[in-house]
Design a protein around this motif. Structure first.
Motif, PDB file in Angstrom:
ATOM      1  N   ARG A 162       0.940  -1.472  -0.157  1.00 21.03           N
ATOM      2  CA  ARG A 162       0.191   0.011   0.036  1.00 21.03           C
ATOM      3  C   ARG A 162       1.484   1.134  -0.302  1.00 21.03           C
ATOM      4  N   LYS A 163       1.763   1.395   0.867  1.00 20.66           N
ATOM      5  CA  LYS A 163       2.892   2.686   0.819  1.00 20.66           C
ATOM      6  C   LYS A 163       3.546   2.739  -1.177  1.00 20.66           C
ATOM      7  N   ARG A 164       4.048   1.417  -1.044  1.00 19.19           N
ATOM      8  CA  ARG A 164       4.627   1.873  -1.880  1.00 19.19           C
ATOM      9  C   ARG A 164       3.503   2.457  -3.315  1.00 19.19           C
ATOM     10  N   LEU A 165       2.132   1.947  -3.440  1.00 17.12           N
ATOM     11  CA  LEU A 165       1.049   1.824  -4.263  1.00 17.12           C
ATOM     12  C   LEU A 165       1.417   3.711  -4.407  1.00 17.12           C
ATOM     13  N   THR A 166       0.899   4.168  -3.100  1.00 13.07           N
ATOM     14  CA  THR A 166       0.806   5.136  -2.630  1.00 13.07           C
ATOM     15  C   THR A 166       1.950   5.733  -3.296  1.00 13.07           C
ATOM     16  N   ALA A 167       3.035   5.908  -3.010  1.00 12.89           N
ATOM     17  CA  ALA A 167       4.171   6.486  -3.334  1.00 12.89           C
ATOM     18  C   ALA A 167       4.281   6.522  -4.935  1.00 12.89           C
ATOM     19  N   LEU A 168       3.445   5.749  -5.544  1.00 10.20           N
ATOM     20  CA  LEU A 168       3.998   5.588  -6.978  1.00 10.20           C
ATOM     21  C   LEU A 168       2.794   6.244  -7.535  1.00 10.20           C
ATOM     22  N   ARG A 169       1.471   7.004  -6.544  1.00  8.94           N
ATOM     23  CA  ARG A 169       0.442   7.074  -7.598  1.00  8.94           C
ATOM     24  C   ARG A 169       1.201   8.739  -6.999  1.00  8.94           C
ATOM     25  N   ASP A 170       1.715   9.023  -6.196  1.00  6.33           N
ATOM     26  CA  ASP A 170       2.098  10.148  -6.302  1.00  6.33           C
ATOM     27  C   ASP A 170       3.346  10.917  -7.545  1.00  6.33           C
ATOM     28  N   GLU A 171       3.898  10.002  -8.097  1.00  9.66           N
ATOM     29  CA  GLU A 171       4.784  10.500  -8.356  1.00  9.66           C
ATOM     30  C   GLU A 171       4.316  10.227 -10.361  1.00  9.66           C
ATOM     31  N   ILE A 172       3.427   9.397 -10.445  1.00  3.57           N
ATOM     32  CA  ILE A 172       2.430   9.397 -11.596  1.00  3.57           C
ATOM     33  C   ILE A 172       1.778  10.655 -11.317  1.00  3.57           C
ATOM     34  N   ARG A 173       1.282  11.080 -10.575  1.00  3.23           N
ATOM     35  CA  ARG A 173       0.135  12.667 -10.742  1.00  3.23           C
ATOM     36  C   ARG A 173       0.713  13.817 -11.021  1.00  3.23           C
ATOM     37  N   LYS A 174       2.512  13.330  -9.919  1.00  2.00           N
ATOM     38  CA  LYS A 174       3.155  14.219 -10.179  1.00  2.00           C
ATOM     39  C   LYS A 174       3.542  14.170 -12.155  1.00  2.00           C
ATOM     40  N   ILE A 175       4.147  13.490 -12.477  1.00  3.44           N
ATOM     41  CA  ILE A 175       3.965  13.795 -13.976  1.00  3.44           C
ATOM     42  C   ILE A 175       2.538  14.308 -15.196  1.00  3.44           C
ATOM     43  N   ILE A 176       1.956  13.803 -14.706  1.00  2.00           N
ATOM     44  CA  ILE A 176       0.467  13.887 -15.028  1.00  2.00           C
ATOM     45  C   ILE A 176       0.104  15.646 -14.663  1.00  2.00           C
ATOM     46  N   GLU A 177       0.523  16.334 -13.979  1.00  2.00           N
ATOM     47  CA  GLU A 177       0.515  17.966 -12.968  1.00  2.00           C
ATOM     48  C   GLU A 177       1.422  18.359 -14.295  1.00  2.00           C
ATOM     49  N   TRP A 178       2.499  18.022 -14.229  1.00  2.00           N
ATOM     50  CA  TRP A 178       3.961  18.469 -15.007  1.00  2.00           C
ATOM     51  C   TRP A 178       3.313  18.602 -16.283  1.00  2.00           C
ATOM     52  N   LYS A 179       2.562  17.690 -16.799  1.00  2.32           N
ATOM     53  CA  LYS A 179       2.139  17.512 -19.405  1.00  2.32           C
ATOM     54  C   LYS A 179       1.279  18.516 -18.953  1.00  2.32           C
ATOM     55  N   ASP A 180      -0.006  18.228 -17.979  1.00  3.59           N
ATOM     56  CA  ASP A 180      -0.620  19.692 -18.324  1.00  3.59           C
ATOM     57  C   ASP A 180      -0.552  20.831 -18.083  1.00  3.59           C
ATOM     58  N   THR A 181       0.558  20.886 -16.800  1.00  4.23           N
ATOM     59  CA  THR A 181       0.541  22.582 -17.350  1.00  4.23           C
ATOM     60  C   THR A 181       1.732  23.357 -18.123  1.00  4.23           C
ATOM     61  N   ALA A 182       3.079  21.967 -18.027  1.00 10.46           N
ATOM     62  CA  ALA A 182       3.845  22.370 -19.049  1.00 10.46           C
ATOM     63  C   ALA A 182       5.150  23.470 -19.867  1.00 10.46           C
ATOM     64  N   SER A 183       4.803  23.789 -18.176  1.00 11.21           N
ATOM     65  CA  SER A 183       5.830  25.309 -17.933  1.00 11.21           C
ATOM     66  C   SER A 183       6.673  24.791 -17.357  1.00 11.21           C
ATOM     67  N   GLY A 184       7.284  24.336 -17.293  1.00  5.76           N
ATOM     68  CA  GLY A 184       8.345  24.016 -16.195  1.00  5.76           C
ATOM     69  C   GLY A 184       9.874  23.971 -17.296  1.00  5.76           C
ATOM     70  N   GLY A 185      11.107  24.626 -16.463  1.00  8.03           N
ATOM     71  CA  GLY A 185      11.773  24.843 -17.126  1.00  8.03           C
ATOM     72  C   GLY A 185      12.889  24.066 -16.439  1.00  8.03           C
ATOM     73  N   ASP A 186      14.382  23.248 -16.346  1.00  8.76           N
ATOM     74  CA  ASP A 186      15.196  22.470 -16.170  1.00  8.76           C
ATOM     75  C   ASP A 186      14.907  21.680 -15.328  1.00  8.76           C
ATOM     76  N   GLY A 187      14.637  22.197 -13.843  1.00  7.40           N
ATOM     77  CA  GLY A 187      14.141  21.975 -13.040  1.00  7.40           C
ATOM     78  C   GLY A 187      12.975  20.780 -12.476  1.00  7.40           C
ATOM     79  N   ALA A 188      12.272  21.001 -13.772  1.00  7.75           N
ATOM     80  CA  ALA A 188      10.931  20.300 -13.364  1.00  7.75           C
ATOM     81  C   ALA A 188      11.156  19.017 -14.453  1.00  7.75           C
ATOM     82  N   MET A 189      11.939  19.235 -15.185  1.00 12.15           N
ATOM     83  CA  MET A 189      12.590  17.700 -15.947  1.00 12.15           C
ATOM     84  C   MET A 189      13.151  17.286 -14.387  1.00 12.15           C
ATOM     85  N   ASP A 190      14.177  17.598 -14.347  1.00 10.12           N
ATOM     86  CA  ASP A 190      14.718  16.624 -13.424  1.00 10.12           C
ATOM     87  C   ASP A 190      14.126  16.285 -12.764  1.00 10.12           C
TER      88      ASP A 190
END
Ligand SMILES: [Zn+2]
Length: 114
Positions: A10-38
Motif C-alpha cells: 500500500r505504501k509503495r502504491l501510494t508513493a507511486l500514485r503521487d509520482e504519477i500524478r506529479k508527471i501528469i500535472e507537469w504535462k498538463d501545465t508544461a511550464s516547467g524549466g530544467d529543474g522540473a524536468m529533472d
C-alpha cells in the motif's frame, strides 16, 4: 497475504500514485524549466524501477491501475484474481503490485489476445 505485506505494498502504491500524478500535472501545465524536468526524470525512474512500467504517454492508464489496486486494498479484496478468485502469489504481487489476475489467467488472456 499477511497484513504487513499488504501494508508495505500500500505504501509503495501510494508513493507511486503521487509520482504519477506529479508527471501528469507537469504535462498538463508544461511550464516547467530544467529543474522540473529533472524531477520528472526522477519520478519516471522510480516508476520504471518499481513497476516495470514502460515509459509512455499512458500515464493516466498507469494511474488508474495503481488507484484500482489501492481501492482493492481498502475494500480488503487485494491479492485475489479478479477472474478466478484465487489468491495471486505474493511473489507476483511484489513484482507487479497492481496485478489484477493470477498468472494462469493472465497467460490465458494474453494468448487469446494474440
Ligand atoms: Zn485467476
Amino acid at each position: 497475504m499477511k497484513n504487513d505485506q499488504v501494508e508495505k505494498i500500500r505504501k509503495r502504491l501510494t508513493a507511486l500514485r503521487d509520482e504519477i500524478r506529479k508527471i501528469i500535472e507537469w504535462k498538463d501545465t508544461a511550464s516547467g524549466g530544467d529543474g522540473a524536468m529533472d524531477e520528472i526524470d526522477q519520478a519516471n525512474e522510480l516508476i520504471e524501477k518499481e513497476m516495470g512500467f514502460v515509459r509512455s504517454n499512458n500515464m493516466m492508464a498507469n494511474l488508474k491501475e495503481v488507484e484500482e489496486a489501492l481501492d482493492r486494498i481498502e475494500r480488503n479484496h487485494y491479492g485475489k484474481c479478479l477472474h478466478c478468485g484465487q489468491e495471486i502469489s505474493p511473489k507476483r504481487l511484489e513484482v507487479l503490485p497492481f496485478a489484477r489476475l493470477c498468472v494462469p489467467c493472465q497467460e490465458k488472456l494474453e494468448s487469446k489476445g494474440r
